[in-house]
Design a protein around this motif. Structure first.
Motif, mmCIF file in Angstrom:
data_model
loop_
_atom_site.group_PDB
_atom_site.id
_atom_site.type_symbol
_atom_site.label_atom_id
_atom_site.label_comp_id
_atom_site.label_asym_id
_atom_site.label_seq_id
_atom_site.Cartn_x
_atom_site.Cartn_y
_atom_site.Cartn_z
ATOM 1 N N ASN A 89 -0.322 -4.765 -10.074
ATOM 2 C CA ASN A 89 -0.103 -6.228 -9.505
ATOM 3 C C ASN A 89 1.243 -6.493 -8.992
ATOM 4 O O ASN A 89 1.252 -7.333 -7.895
ATOM 5 C CB ASN A 89 -0.385 -7.171 -10.634
ATOM 6 C CG ASN A 89 -2.048 -7.137 -10.944
ATOM 7 O OD1 ASN A 89 -2.780 -6.733 -9.995
ATOM 8 N ND2 ASN A 89 -2.065 -7.278 -12.356
ATOM 9 N N SER A 167 -9.568 2.058 -0.264
ATOM 10 C CA SER A 167 -8.945 1.780 -1.472
ATOM 11 C C SER A 167 -9.822 0.946 -2.241
ATOM 12 O O SER A 167 -11.134 0.619 -2.074
ATOM 13 C CB SER A 167 -7.655 0.718 -1.091
ATOM 14 O OG SER A 167 -8.091 -0.498 -0.479
ATOM 15 N N GLU A 170 -7.549 -4.825 -5.337
ATOM 16 C CA GLU A 170 -6.513 -5.589 -5.089
ATOM 17 C C GLU A 170 -6.610 -6.992 -5.405
ATOM 18 O O GLU A 170 -7.537 -7.483 -5.362
ATOM 19 C CB GLU A 170 -6.501 -5.489 -3.446
ATOM 20 C CG GLU A 170 -5.562 -6.383 -2.681
ATOM 21 C CD GLU A 170 -5.831 -6.341 -1.220
ATOM 22 O OE1 GLU A 170 -4.902 -7.182 -0.506
ATOM 23 O OE2 GLU A 170 -6.528 -5.553 -0.803
ATOM 24 N N ARG A 172 -6.858 -10.397 -4.854
ATOM 25 C CA ARG A 172 -6.680 -11.245 -3.819
ATOM 26 C C ARG A 172 -8.171 -12.123 -3.924
ATOM 27 O O ARG A 172 -9.118 -11.610 -4.538
ATOM 28 C CB ARG A 172 -6.575 -10.488 -2.771
ATOM 29 C CG ARG A 172 -7.941 -9.533 -2.319
ATOM 30 C CD ARG A 172 -7.802 -9.041 -0.822
ATOM 31 N NE ARG A 172 -8.750 -7.959 -0.495
ATOM 32 C CZ ARG A 172 -9.960 -8.403 -0.037
ATOM 33 N NH1 ARG A 172 -10.425 -9.507 -0.145
ATOM 34 N NH2 ARG A 172 -10.803 -7.263 -0.003
ATOM 35 N N HIS A 183 -12.763 -7.175 -5.527
ATOM 36 C CA HIS A 183 -11.644 -6.041 -5.568
ATOM 37 C C HIS A 183 -10.583 -6.680 -6.382
ATOM 38 O O HIS A 183 -9.897 -5.913 -7.341
ATOM 39 C CB HIS A 183 -11.090 -6.218 -3.998
ATOM 40 C CG HIS A 183 -11.657 -5.408 -3.078
ATOM 41 N ND1 HIS A 183 -11.638 -3.877 -2.914
ATOM 42 C CD2 HIS A 183 -12.465 -6.010 -2.242
ATOM 43 C CE1 HIS A 183 -12.483 -3.857 -1.829
ATOM 44 N NE2 HIS A 183 -12.673 -4.863 -1.374
#
Length: 257
Positions: A89, A167, A170, A172, A183
């Motif tokens: 992160n 990927s 994430e 977000r 994600h």
């Protein structure tokens, strides 16, 4: 007389040289090795040798090399590893919804758009590590090209546009909302975003993906129904390319979100 003249012209016309052939042929439904070999004036044996093929089965969206200019593909390998909170992160203030202990970095071999093989990685929730490995193993077996994966500095030095990256995790939100994206839970994977954009009305993500909005062509890295999607859908993932409210051709998740 006319038939004799045409036959003579066909005999005298030179076959396309290897220099005039494209680097690869993107497989379409119904393609056969015999038809592809005839199209590019090579032999079926050549195609098998250049692509390390044992049989005649071809998978749509895969890329068949059309010359011997590339090295023999190494055996596919994979492994996974834990990671630190900083690696996952970076900024603890984000208060991401999944602790780092639930995440794993998965390493896979992949074939890039130039036919070169790399070790690439993506981060996913540990609950989907086995099926993630199986999906990427199939993509490699089917000769499906992936533009780039981490580590970018090794696999595509100088890349600044990270929107093209294949990927997983994430931390977000869903674009335009305050809701966590799948994600952010490590439960979504994006494959070749530039070639497989998300289309919602007039909104296009990533930007500059207009040439790939038409899904009829079969071009390097594009995902089609009954093609590369099956590497994931046969392993428990759902594909955003089958959604009706919008189309997210890059997106795979186990919960269809």
């Amino acid at each position: 007389m006319l038939k004799s003249l045409l036959a003579a012209l066909l005999v005298l016309s030179p076959a396309p040289s290897s220099a005039s052939r494209p680097e690869a042929h993107i497989i379409r439904p119904g393609d056969t090795l015999t038809a592809i070999a005839r199209q590019y004036h090579v032999t079926v044996g050549d195609l098998k040798s250049w692509n390390n093929l044992d049989g005649d089965l071809l998978r749509p969206d895969g890329a068949l090399r059309l010359s011997d200019s590339h090295h023999v593909r190494p055996e596919w390998v994979t492994w996974s590893e834990t990671l630190t909170a900083a690696e996952a992160n970076g900024d603890p203030a984000k208060k991401c919804p999944v602790p780092v202990t639930e995440l794993r970095r998965v390493w896979v071999k992949y074939l890039d758009f130039d036919g070169e093989v790399h070790n690439g990685s993506l981060i996913v929730n540990r609950s989907i590590v086995p099926q993630t490995k199986k999906a990427f193993a199939l993509l490699y077996e089917w000769h499906f090209p992936i533009m780039v994966m981490e580590p970018v500095a090794v696999n595509m030095p100088g890349l600044t546009d990270r929107t093209v990256l294949t990927s997983g995790y994430e931390c977000r939100n869903v674009a335009g909302t305050t809701k966590w994206s799948q994600h952010a839970y490590g439960l979504a994977i994006d494959v070749n975003p530039r070639q497989n954009p998300m289309i919602r009305g007039d909104y296009l993500d990533p930007p500059h993906s207009e040439p790939w909005i038409p899904r009829g062509p079969y071009r390097a890295g594009m995902i089609h129904p009954q093609g590369a999607e099956q590497a994931f859908t046969t392993n428990g993932f759902s594909w955003g390319g089958r959604w009706t409210s919008l189309k997210d051709y890059m997106h795979f998740s186990p919960n269809n979100l």
